[in-house]
Design a protein around this motif. Structure first.
Motif, PDB file in Angstrom:
ATOM      1  N   ASN A  88      -5.494   3.656   9.018  1.00 23.98           N
ATOM      2  CA  ASN A  88      -5.617   2.440   8.208  1.00 23.98           C
ATOM      3  C   ASN A  88      -4.299   2.082   7.513  1.00 23.98           C
ATOM      4  O   ASN A  88      -3.959   0.903   7.361  1.00 23.98           O
ATOM      5  N   THR A  89      -3.555   3.110   7.081  1.00 22.03           N
ATOM      6  CA  THR A  89      -2.271   2.861   6.431  1.00 22.03           C
ATOM      7  C   THR A  89      -1.287   2.239   7.406  1.00 22.03           C
ATOM      8  O   THR A  89      -0.543   1.312   7.061  1.00 22.03           O
ATOM      9  N   GLY A 141      -2.228  -1.295   7.891  1.00 22.99           N
ATOM     10  CA  GLY A 141      -1.802  -2.089   6.741  1.00 22.99           C
ATOM     11  C   GLY A 141      -0.315  -2.377   6.765  1.00 22.99           C
ATOM     12  O   GLY A 141       0.128  -3.475   6.405  1.00 22.99           O
ATOM     13  N   PRO A 201       0.829  -1.196   0.000  1.00 21.27           N
ATOM     14  CA  PRO A 201       0.000   0.000   0.000  1.00 21.27           C
ATOM     15  C   PRO A 201       0.865   1.247   0.000  1.00 21.27           C
ATOM     16  O   PRO A 201       1.829   1.341   0.748  1.00 21.27           O
ATOM     17  N   ASN A 252       0.321  -5.067   9.452  1.00 20.23           N
ATOM     18  CA  ASN A 252      -0.161  -6.366   8.971  1.00 20.23           C
ATOM     19  C   ASN A 252       0.777  -6.950   7.922  1.00 20.23           C
ATOM     20  O   ASN A 252       1.057  -8.158   7.916  1.00 20.23           O
ATOM     21  N   SER A 253       1.265  -6.089   7.027  1.00 17.24           N
ATOM     22  CA  SER A 253       2.172  -6.562   5.979  1.00 17.24           C
ATOM     23  C   SER A 253       3.488  -7.045   6.545  1.00 17.24           C
ATOM     24  O   SER A 253       4.151  -7.906   5.964  1.00 17.24           O
TER      25      SER A 253
END
Length: 361
Positions: free
Chosen positions: A291-292, A295, A16, A298-299
């Motif tokens: 949210n970024t 992300g 992202p 999580n990545s």
């Protein structure tokens, strides 16, 4: 955790893009100027100034060179100038000089003891623009009903009016991901709501200040979707702050992110919502930022417990830095509101932070 390399298993082709307040900085290659001009090449450097260090006037002249490099798109040259100026006595005292709290697992109660309610900070909801949007919808509906009654529209006229509106709405969603409607709504919000206008400015000042104090150079900012559209020529770009982040993107491309870099960007991502929380008691903008960061974690394969620990530390660290440098943030926000350049904004930060503010209290 500082200094430890975090090996990630994410796919860099689906990584992202980093965004702050909706503005995306694309992962691209930056050219490097191997013939960077020396700091004294275009500005006078009398021996007295060299002996005494960099004074305010000379610093501002050198920061103008930084602005020129950023305007050319030569981020590496701009950062090289910043690092060179940082090493000079009396130069940039504050770049990367923020004192930070130790990194460990902080509990919710520990954050509350520091006056932080994470629910009001990490779940931003833009009630201001939401209210404006609802009022516009009501006004449009009432206007449509009034026109129907006044002009006595029949079924055919209603179809002729409805189809173009539906077509434009669908085109905006499909082609611009809702960018056109967002631009219109944001522009209206800035013009009719002083609270919304001020909140956006303070939000971006938070991003800018935290990035600079943690050693990440801001390269530009916009304070409205219209300004972003005029500068970028794209409806998919919203207001925001962008950074000289080639080191971060290089690590992403290599498939690993160091803990030091992760810490910096965790705090930068949360700086906008943290600023709003300090000023208003809750955050409205910055859902994309949160949210970024989610992300990113999580990545990197973080478990929920490890991600919570990272976020709590970043929240506490960012809030305490912002509290310590409130005067700098206020004056920086004023400079950004006036449209000052990145170099001028940096000078404002340097002028409004005392040496004692950089020490752990």
């Amino acid at each position: 955790m500082n200094g430890i390399t975090l090996l990630s298993t994410f796919n860099t082709t689906t990584w992202p893009q980093w965004s702050l307040w909706g503005t995306t900085t694309s992962i691209s290659r930056y050219r490097y100027n191997h013939n960077v001009k020396s700091l004294s090449s275009s500005t006078p450097s009398p021996s007295s100034e060299a002996e005494a260090g960099v004074n305010g006037k000379l610093r501002r002249a050198l920061l103008e060179q930084v602005d020129k490099e950023l305007s050319r798109g030569d981020d590496r040259a701009a950062l090289s100038l910043i690092n060179d100026l940082q090493s000079k006595p009396g130069g940039l005292r504050c770049f990367g000089a923020a004192q930070q709290v130790p990194q460990r697992l902080y509990t919710i109660n520990e954050l509350k003891l520091n006056g932080i309610e994470t629910a009001s900070l990490l779940s931003p909801k833009d009630t201001t623009l939401g209210a404006i949007e609802r009022n516009l919808q009501i006004a449009a509906f009432l206007g449509f009903i009034s026109a129907w009654n006044v002009f006595d529209f029949g079924p055919e006229e209603l179809v002729y009016i409805s189809l173009p509106i539906f077509f434009l709405w669908t085109l905006d969603l499909v082609a611009f991901a809702g960018g056109l409607s967002s631009l219109v709504l944001d522009t209206i919000g800035h013009n009719i709501s002083q609270k919304y206008h001020n909140r956006v400015i303070q939000h971006e000042a938070g991003h800018f200040l935290i990035a600079y104090l943690l050693g990440i150079l801001p390269k530009g900012y916009t304070l409205s979707s219209l300004e972003a559209f005029q500068r970028e020529g794209s409806l998919n770009v919203q207001a925001g702050t962008v950074f000289v982040d080639f080191e971060f993107t290089d690590q992403i491309s290599a498939g690993r992110v160091t803990a030091t870099m992760l810490n910096k960007f965790s705090c930068i991502a949360l700086a906008g919502v943290a600023t709003e929380y300090l000023l208003y008691g809750y955050a409205e903008g910055g859902l994309t930022d949160v949210n970024t960061l989610d992300g990113l974690l999580n990545s990197l394969g973080f478990t929920q417990k490890k991600a919570d620990s990272q976020v709590r530390w970043a929240v506490l660290n960012t809030i305490l830095i912002l509290r310590r440098h409130e005067r700098a943030r206020i004056n920086l926000a004023n400079a950004m509101s006036a449209g000052k350049s990145v170099g001028s904004c940096i000078d404002v930060i340097e002028e409004n932070i005392d040496e004692i503010d950089l020490m752990i209290s």
